[in-house]
Enzyme design. Structure first.
Site, PDB file in Angstrom:
ATOM      1  N   ASP A  10       0.880  -1.185   0.000  1.00  0.00           N
ATOM      2  CA  ASP A  10       0.000   0.000   0.000  1.00  0.00           C
ATOM      3  C   ASP A  10       0.911   1.226   0.000  1.00  0.00           C
ATOM      4  O   ASP A  10       0.917   2.060   0.901  1.00  0.00           O
ATOM      5  CB  ASP A  10      -0.965   0.007   1.205  1.00  0.00           C
ATOM      6  CG  ASP A  10      -0.258   0.011   2.550  1.00  0.00           C
ATOM      7  OD1 ASP A  10      -0.851   0.546   3.512  1.00  0.00           O
ATOM      8  OD2 ASP A  10       0.881  -0.491   2.659  1.00  0.00           O
ATOM      9  N   ASP A  15       6.777   1.167   2.272  1.00  0.00           N
ATOM     10  CA  ASP A  15       6.586   0.204   1.179  1.00  0.00           C
ATOM     11  C   ASP A  15       7.583   0.498   0.055  1.00  0.00           C
ATOM     12  O   ASP A  15       8.146  -0.418  -0.556  1.00  0.00           O
ATOM     13  CB  ASP A  15       5.183   0.301   0.601  1.00  0.00           C
ATOM     14  CG  ASP A  15       4.079   0.213   1.627  1.00  0.00           C
ATOM     15  OD1 ASP A  15       3.936   1.173   2.418  1.00  0.00           O
ATOM     16  OD2 ASP A  15       3.384  -0.814   1.670  1.00  0.00           O
ATOM     17  N   VAL A 123       2.673  -6.342   2.845  1.00  0.00           N
ATOM     18  CA  VAL A 123       3.141  -5.307   3.779  1.00  0.00           C
ATOM     19  C   VAL A 123       2.132  -4.163   3.854  1.00  0.00           C
ATOM     20  O   VAL A 123       2.475  -3.013   4.157  1.00  0.00           O
ATOM     21  CB  VAL A 123       4.545  -4.790   3.389  1.00  0.00           C
ATOM     22  CG1 VAL A 123       5.584  -5.903   3.549  1.00  0.00           C
ATOM     23  CG2 VAL A 123       4.563  -4.235   1.972  1.00  0.00           C
ATOM     24  N   HIS A 241       9.122  -0.052   8.479  1.00  0.00           N
ATOM     25  CA  HIS A 241       8.505  -1.353   8.779  1.00  0.00           C
ATOM     26  C   HIS A 241       8.658  -2.375   7.640  1.00  0.00           C
ATOM     27  O   HIS A 241       9.157  -3.473   7.826  1.00  0.00           O
ATOM     28  CB  HIS A 241       7.009  -1.166   9.039  1.00  0.00           C
ATOM     29  CG  HIS A 241       6.657  -0.091  10.014  1.00  0.00           C
ATOM     30  ND1 HIS A 241       6.723  -0.249  11.393  1.00  0.00           N
ATOM     31  CD2 HIS A 241       6.212   1.172   9.797  1.00  0.00           C
ATOM     32  CE1 HIS A 241       6.329   0.870  11.973  1.00  0.00           C
ATOM     33  NE2 HIS A 241       6.017   1.755  11.049  1.00  0.00           N
ATOM     34  N   ASP A 242       8.167  -1.998   6.460  1.00  0.00           N
ATOM     35  CA  ASP A 242       8.022  -2.973   5.366  1.00  0.00           C
ATOM     36  C   ASP A 242       9.370  -3.485   4.875  1.00  0.00           C
ATOM     37  O   ASP A 242       9.498  -4.651   4.487  1.00  0.00           O
ATOM     38  CB  ASP A 242       7.246  -2.337   4.213  1.00  0.00           C
ATOM     39  CG  ASP A 242       5.855  -1.908   4.639  1.00  0.00           C
ATOM     40  OD1 ASP A 242       5.246  -1.071   3.944  1.00  0.00           O
ATOM     41  OD2 ASP A 242       5.377  -2.402   5.679  1.00  0.00           O
TER      42      ASP A 242
HETATM   43  O1  RIB Z   1       1.842  -0.103  10.743  1.00  0.00           O
HETATM   44  C1  RIB Z   1       2.815   0.018   9.743  1.00  0.00           C
HETATM   45  C2  RIB Z   1       2.319  -0.505   8.437  1.00  0.00           C
HETATM   46  O2  RIB Z   1       1.168   0.237   8.035  1.00  0.00           O
HETATM   47  C3  RIB Z   1       3.320  -0.328   7.284  1.00  0.00           C
HETATM   48  O3  RIB Z   1       3.133  -1.350   6.352  1.00  0.00           O
HETATM   49  C4  RIB Z   1       2.921   0.984   6.686  1.00  0.00           C
HETATM   50  O4  RIB Z   1       3.294   1.080   5.308  1.00  0.00           O
HETATM   51  C5  RIB Z   1       1.433   0.902   6.808  1.00  0.00           C
HETATM   52  O5  RIB Z   1       0.940   0.139   5.726  1.00  0.00           O
HETATM   53 CA    CA Z   2       2.734  -0.781   4.016  1.00  0.00          CA
END
Ligand code: RIB
Ligand code: CA
Length: 312
Positions: A10, A15, A123, A241-242
């Site tokens: 997303d 990402d 992700v 994160h991703d």
């Molecule tokens: O909570 C973090 C996640 O939510 C990550 O994947 C960020 O891109 C959002 O999609």
């Molecule tokens: Ca994401």
């Protein structure tokens, strides 16, 4: 042999880094990207994904997917999304085009035709993945592993205990968590322990490849948003994160996991979208997830600099 993966995204600032790591790593064969409603509207996620691939000079097919959660037609994203991600990435407009086929249909077709060697890496919200499983459950035997960025045990981000990807579409997440296939989950408990700093962004710019420059752009935006609205253990740094989920496929040692049972709450004003993690030993349901409880920040950042320092 490089590991075949499909990234379901997303896109979104983190990402974007995950897409670049997957596209440039010699250990990964990114056979396609599917986009889903999440950080922003799905057509922006698609444009952003195309922008990333164009900017680093790779041609990887992009398929647009679901525009709303499975059963939450009144979905509204949280206010953090606009500050952390915005609608369009600060990269030149895409010149390449998305594929005509819907992401869910491409996922089904691709897995049914596969040799069972493509790891699925969602992700974003799990809407596309759940829709594909519901429409064609026979794909499950062809999915060797699902590596999810999502979930949380000790702390949430959208609510005190819920993480965004799960919270966006809890019904979809519940379907995926109970699908019976091997799952590795990279939750906030791990990603918040692998922060990327402003000093790292200076180094990314010094390296000077398209991917490191793009990474500096998006991570500096993330750091500003996190410092202002969701401060981490130290200011001037933010989780990506991703990208950690993709790095965990390249080098599993970048995270520390425990095999536990995880399910998803789909109701309750305080608990909607919470990943219920059962760390009890010898009690409760059989484990279904390798859940990351820690991450190696130095290894993660070094991997980013090495991989994104490459050119296509
Ligand atoms: O909570 C973090 C996640 O939510 C990550 O994947 C960020 O891109 C959002 O999609
Ligand atoms: Ca994401």
């Amino acid at each position: 042999m490089p590991q075949k993966i499909i990234l379901d995204v997303d896109t979104g600032t983190d990402d974007a880094v995950a897409l670049m790591v997957a596209a440039l790593s010699p250990d990964i064969d990114l056979i396609g990207a599917t986009t889903v409603n999440g950080n922003t509207l799905v057509h922006f996620c698609t444009e952003n994904t195309l922008r990333v691939f164009d900017y680093i000079g790779v041609q990887i097919p992009v398929f647009e997917g679901m525009s709303l959660p499975l059963s939450r037609p009144d979905f509204e994203r949280d206010e953090d999304s606009s500050s952390i991600h915005g609608d369009l990435l600060d990269l030149p407009p895409a010149t390449s085009q998305k594929q005509a086929q819907h992401a869910v249909d491409w996922l089904i077709e691709t897995y049914l035709a596969s040799a069972g060697d493509i790891i699925l890496v969602p992700v974003g919200p799990l809407t596309n993945v759940a829709a594909a499983i519901r429409k064609a459950p026979q794909i499950l035997e062809k999915i060797p592993e699902i590596v999810i960025m999502g979930g949380a045990h000790h702390l949430g981000n959208v609510t005190p205990l819920a993480e965004f990807n799960i919270w966006c579409d809890p019904e979809a997440a519940r379907i995926v968590m109970n699908c019976g296939r091997p799952i590795r989950m990279v939750p906030l408990d791990a990603t918040h322990r692998a922060l990327v700093s402003r000093a790292d962004c200076v180094e990314f710019r010094r390296i000077g490849t398209p991917a490191t420059i793009a990474t500096a752009v998006v991570v500096e935006r993330r750091i500003g948003a996190y410092d202002a609205g969701q401060p981490m253990a130290r200011l001037g740094a933010a989780p990506v994160h991703d990208a950690l989920a993709v790095c965990a496929i390249i080098d599993p040692g970048v995270i520390t996991t425990e095999l536990i049972h995880v399910d998803v709450e789909v109701q309750g004003p305080l608990t909607d979208g919470v990943t219920v993690c059962d760390f009890r030993r010898g009690r409760g349901k059989a484990p279904n997830t390798h859940f990351a409880v820690d991450a190696d920040e130095a290894k993660f950042v070094a991997m980013l600099k090495d991989i994104l320092g490459r050119t296509a």
